[in-house]
Design an enzyme around this catalytic site. Structure first.
Site, mmCIF file in Angstrom:
data_model
loop_
_atom_site.group_PDB
_atom_site.id
_atom_site.type_symbol
_atom_site.label_atom_id
_atom_site.label_comp_id
_atom_site.label_asym_id
_atom_site.label_seq_id
_atom_site.Cartn_x
_atom_site.Cartn_y
_atom_site.Cartn_z
ATOM 1 N N LYS A 178 -97.737 14.136 -70.190
ATOM 2 C CA LYS A 178 -96.987 13.696 -68.997
ATOM 3 C C LYS A 178 -95.634 14.420 -68.908
ATOM 4 C CE LYS A 178 -96.895 9.259 -70.142
ATOM 5 N NZ LYS A 178 -97.649 9.160 -71.397
ATOM 6 N N ARG A 207 -95.274 0.524 -67.552
ATOM 7 C CA ARG A 207 -96.182 0.404 -68.707
ATOM 8 C C ARG A 207 -96.750 -0.999 -68.801
ATOM 9 N NH1 ARG A 207 -93.593 4.916 -71.892
ATOM 10 N NH2 ARG A 207 -94.788 5.239 -73.794
ATOM 11 N N ARG A 239 -96.855 17.766 -82.373
ATOM 12 C CA ARG A 239 -95.567 17.702 -81.678
ATOM 13 C C ARG A 239 -94.476 17.183 -82.621
ATOM 14 N NH1 ARG A 239 -95.230 14.084 -76.244
ATOM 15 N NH2 ARG A 239 -94.603 12.385 -77.595
ATOM 16 N N ARG A 255 -88.860 13.663 -83.049
ATOM 17 C CA ARG A 255 -89.039 12.235 -82.739
ATOM 18 C C ARG A 255 -89.672 11.525 -83.918
ATOM 19 N NH1 ARG A 255 -91.641 11.369 -76.820
ATOM 20 N NH2 ARG A 255 -92.213 9.426 -77.885
ATOM 21 N N ARG A 273 -98.840 3.176 -80.961
ATOM 22 C CA ARG A 273 -98.469 3.477 -79.566
ATOM 23 C C ARG A 273 -99.721 3.586 -78.692
ATOM 24 N NH1 ARG A 273 -95.239 8.614 -80.740
ATOM 25 N NH2 ARG A 273 -95.177 8.940 -78.495
HETATM 26 P P1 AMP Z 1 -92.407 7.857 -74.394
HETATM 27 O O1 AMP Z 1 -91.385 8.936 -74.533
HETATM 28 O O2 AMP Z 1 -92.777 7.596 -72.960
HETATM 29 O O3 AMP Z 1 -93.604 8.074 -75.268
HETATM 30 O O4 AMP Z 1 -91.721 6.512 -74.890
HETATM 31 C C1 AMP Z 1 -91.269 6.350 -76.224
HETATM 32 C C2 AMP Z 1 -91.018 4.890 -76.517
HETATM 33 O O5 AMP Z 1 -89.998 4.389 -75.644
HETATM 34 C C3 AMP Z 1 -92.204 3.976 -76.295
HETATM 35 O O6 AMP Z 1 -93.077 3.943 -77.407
HETATM 36 C C4 AMP Z 1 -91.521 2.642 -76.065
HETATM 37 O O7 AMP Z 1 -91.062 2.098 -77.283
HETATM 38 C C5 AMP Z 1 -90.283 3.048 -75.269
HETATM 39 N N1 AMP Z 1 -90.584 3.030 -73.824
HETATM 40 C C6 AMP Z 1 -90.606 4.083 -72.965
HETATM 41 N N2 AMP Z 1 -90.915 3.709 -71.710
HETATM 42 C C7 AMP Z 1 -91.100 2.377 -71.776
HETATM 43 C C8 AMP Z 1 -91.478 1.399 -70.831
HETATM 44 N N3 AMP Z 1 -91.743 1.725 -69.545
HETATM 45 N N4 AMP Z 1 -91.555 0.109 -71.230
HETATM 46 C C9 AMP Z 1 -91.296 -0.226 -72.497
HETATM 47 N N5 AMP Z 1 -90.981 0.638 -73.447
HETATM 48 C C10 AMP Z 1 -90.878 1.941 -73.111
#
Ligand code: AMP
Length: 370
Positions: free
Chosen positions: A192, A267, A306, A312, A324
């Site tokens: 994404k 989400r 990654r 990260r 996740r």
């Molecule tokens: P991402 O970079 O989108 O993979 O997000 C990394 C982490 O940020 C996720 O595993 C969640 O802990 C938190 N996070 C990101 N977006 C959301 C969301 N819309 N709702 C809740 N937690 C989020």
């Protein structure tokens, strides 16, 4: 442009146009009813301004009542009975001219029609300043129509939005946004972020990644960052309230954007509902959810790879990665159904080269933007 409560409205029908429309209607009414001693019924609240202007121009004798729909508990057999509140006179045998500010669905009109027929009026005519032919689903004839208008949300000249706007001397319509808003969807590792970075330039959209915003806040040790960190480190979702407020603030920083690519949001169903309501209040919507479809084993591989360079911590630990993905299936995947039900879901194969995948996404976006 004006703002009423949370919504913006732009000028739509000028005072001059309204006045000349009223003059035309008034001439017809003088011609047809000048010697018939009609009873004007203005339907409150919306018609007060229009009714006053029409009645001022009426040359013959007439009586006037401003009425509202009301109801009272009838007998067991009748149930609730609809009635006109505020009538000053017996209508039996009279010529009645009903003055409406607007006829849209026609629901009120049907109720008034029944009451007038039961009241054995001699004759009654419907006069409306505005008429929305696309919304009108009834067959009661409208005898005098001022202006036909499209099915838009209007305020002013008696019409309100949640109590405000009735005093405006011209008509405004809800400001329409030209934005295109996309939700880029898919499990962690679907690509994404990579695709959003390309697409935001290609289509001149603002990319909001809630994950990136959290990481920025963690790096800068803000209060938001500190509260989110413990969830993110475990691969859990940050609570909805925190995430939703953060998202709204990000959108509001970019009010003039051509649109947004939401990446990693919504989400949960609560987030999706909040996004709908929030964009609606801005006169816009989510136009599409575009999902990158990728199998789980490829996701884990991609994320571990990654993790070697992304810095990260949640990419480096296979248990956190698996959590996740699990959270995605438990809490997020249902959103496919949420948007599918409204024909706003588009699935795209997320396996292939970056260019190939951009191309597949572009086919969908180009159609939406046409
Ligand atoms: P991402 O970079 O989108 O993979 O997000 C990394 C982490 O940020 C996720 O595993 C969640 O802990 C938190 N996070 C990101 N977006 C959301 C969301 N819309 N709702 C809740 N937690 C989020």
């Amino acid at each position: 442009m004006i703002k009423l409560h949370d919504l913006e409205f732009e000028p739509f029908i000028s005072e001059g146009e309204i006045t000349s429309t009223i003059e035309k209607i008034s001439e017809q009414l003088n011609r047809d009813f000048g010697d018939k001693k009609p009873v004007f019924l203005g339907v409150l609240n919306g018609s007060f301004m229009f009714a006053s202007e029409v009645i001022k121009r009426f040359k013959g004798d007439c009586e006037i009542s401003f009425v509202k729909m009301g109801s009272y508990e009838g007998t067991e057999s009748t149930g609730k009975v609809k009635t006109l509140l505020g009538l000053n006179q017996e209508l039996k045998g009279r010529t009645v001219i009903l003055l409406e500010d607007i006829v849209d669905t026609g629901n009120t009109l049907v109720e008034i029609d029944q009451i007038l027929k039961q009241g054995e009026v001699k004759d009654y005519k419907v006069v409306t300043l505005f008429y929305k032919p696309e919304a009108y689903k009834k067959n009661i004839p409208l005898d005098y129509i001022g202006m036909e208008i499209p099915n838009k949300f209007i305020v002013g000249y008696g019409l309100d939005y949640d109590g405000l706007g009735r005093n405006l001397t011209q008509v405004y319509k809800r400001k329409e946004s030209k934005m295109t808003n996309l939700v880029l969807f898919g499990p962690p590792g679907a690509g994404k972020g990579t695709q959003a970075t390309i697409l935001k330039d290609k289509y001149d959209l603002v990319h909001i990644s809630t994950g990136d915003v959290f990481r920025f806040n963690i790096k800068n040790q803000t209060a938001l960052g500190l509260s989110a960190k413990s969830y993110i480190d475990k691969g859990q979702l940050v609570p909805d309230e925190v995430t939703i407020n953060m998202l709204k603030a990000e959108v509001e920083k970019n009010e003039d954007a051509n649109g947004f690519i939401f990446d990693g949001f919504p989400r949960t169903e609560a987030q999706a509902d909040a996004l709908e309501e929030f964009l609606e209040s801005k006169g816009t919507m989510v136009h599409a959810m575009i999902a990158l479809e990728v199998e789980d084993n490829i996701l884990v591989e991609r994320l571990l790879e990654r993790g070697k360079t992304s810095g990260r911590p949640d990419d480096a630990d296979e248990a956190v990665i698996r959590n996740r993905i699990k959270v995605y299936y438990d809490e997020t995947a249902i959103l496919k159904n949420y948007y599918q039900k409204q024909d706003r879901y588009y699935g795209v194969d997320g396996v292939g080269s970056i260019e190939e995948i951009t191309e597949r996404l572009s086919v969908v976006i180009d159609k939406l933007m046409k």
